[in-house]
Scaffold this active site. Structure first.
Site, short mmCIF file in Angstrom:
data_model
loop_
_atom_site.label_atom_id
_atom_site.label_comp_id
_atom_site.label_asym_id
_atom_site.label_seq_id
_atom_site.Cartn_x
_atom_site.Cartn_y
_atom_site.Cartn_z
N SER A 87 -12.01 91.63 41.84
CA SER A 87 -12.37 92.59 40.80
C SER A 87 -13.75 93.20 41.04
CB SER A 87 -12.32 91.91 39.42
OG SER A 87 -13.16 90.78 39.39
N ASP A 135 -18.27 91.74 50.12
CA ASP A 135 -17.22 90.97 49.45
C ASP A 135 -17.79 90.16 48.29
OD1 ASP A 135 -14.75 89.90 48.85
OD2 ASP A 135 -14.55 88.73 50.69
N GLY A 157 -8.85 84.97 44.93
CA GLY A 157 -7.83 86.02 45.00
C GLY A 157 -6.85 85.81 46.15
N ASP A 198 -16.50 83.29 44.60
CA ASP A 198 -16.26 82.46 43.41
C ASP A 198 -17.46 81.58 43.10
OD1 ASP A 198 -13.51 83.38 43.01
OD2 ASP A 198 -13.20 82.44 44.95
N GLU A 204 -10.52 87.46 54.77
CA GLU A 204 -11.94 87.62 54.43
C GLU A 204 -12.83 86.92 55.47
OE1 GLU A 204 -11.43 88.03 49.59
OE2 GLU A 204 -11.85 86.07 50.42
#
Ligand code: 5RP
Length: 226
Positions: A33, A84, A100, A87, A106
């Site tokens: 998000s 990027d 995600g 968390d 990534e």
């Protein structure tokens, strides 16, 4: 008193990340998000970049919908910068990622980039990694064995579900989420778990840590460099 919502903070850091984008080049783009806010901001300078390498089908779709060209990572030798989310971020730039489910791509893009700029709201900053359930991408036939290995370490692990069935990643694998571990030595932890048979990628980003973190706070963007 802050009037910023968490969404506002994500927008703030998504826009702030634009200054790290190198004009005329291809930029590495993460998933989530917060990155969605960055992608939206990137659209405003799309004519000044060559395009992007994307870490997920979701980001690829968003980039393309905004008219940003997406390159295959195999066609790009190196990237100046990768933007990027995360968390969890600790004070050394070590990260937990994969909420995600895009952690494998990534980590690949982070590895091919000279600079990893992490964007996050301040709730992601932690002293020690491990509170957020640690995502691990695992080949389906190894899931139960990997869960037992985390249990032996003192953690609790379970396969991530979506609509009642095991989630399938963009790479066709499953995600195991692990709680109850304090990751006090992220480099050693990543090295160890990465060697377990069937583990594709562990969501600790220590060998591919961030060099910069733009944290959205009530006072504005706080820049951490590692
Ligand atoms: C996806 C990720 C994301 O970067 C991470 O989950 C943070 O997402 P968000 O910006 O939505 O909080 O690692 O695999």
């Amino acid at each position: 008193m802050s009037t910023f919502s968490q969404d506002d903070l994500k927008t703030l850091v998504g826009q702030a990340a634009l200054k790290y984008v190198v004009k005329g080049e291809i930029v590495g783009v993460g998933t989530g998000s917060t990155v969605n806010k960055f992608i939206d901001a990137l659209a405003s300078i799309k004519d000044q970049i060559k395009g992007a390498v994307s870490s997920s089908n979701a980001s690829t779709e968003r980039l393309k919908a905004l008219g940003i060209r997406v390159f295959d990572s195999n066609d790009v030798e190196a990237l100046s910068v990768y933007i990027d989310g995360a968390d969890e971020v600790d004070h050394q730039g070590f990260l937990v990622k994969g909420g995600g489910a895009a952690l494998t791509r990534e980590k690949i893009i982070a590895a091919q980039s000279h600079q990893f700029v992490c964007i996050a709201d301040e709730s992601k900053l932690v002293q020690t990694l491990g509170k957020f359930p640690l995502p691990v991408e695992v080949i389906p036939m190894a899931v139960q064995r990997v869960i037992r290995q985390f249990r032996a370490m003192g953690g609790t692990a379970q396969v991530r579900l979506r609509d009642g069935v095991a989630l399938v990643t963009d790479n066709g694998q499953h995600i195991v989420d692990v709680t109850g571990l304090q990751i006090t030595d992220p480099l050693a932890f990543e090295t160890l778990v990465s060697q377990w048979p069937g583990v594709v990628t562990v969501g600790v980003f220590a060998h591919q840590k961030a060099q910069v973190c733009l944290l959205g706070t009530a006072q504005g963007v706080r820049t951490l460099t590692f």
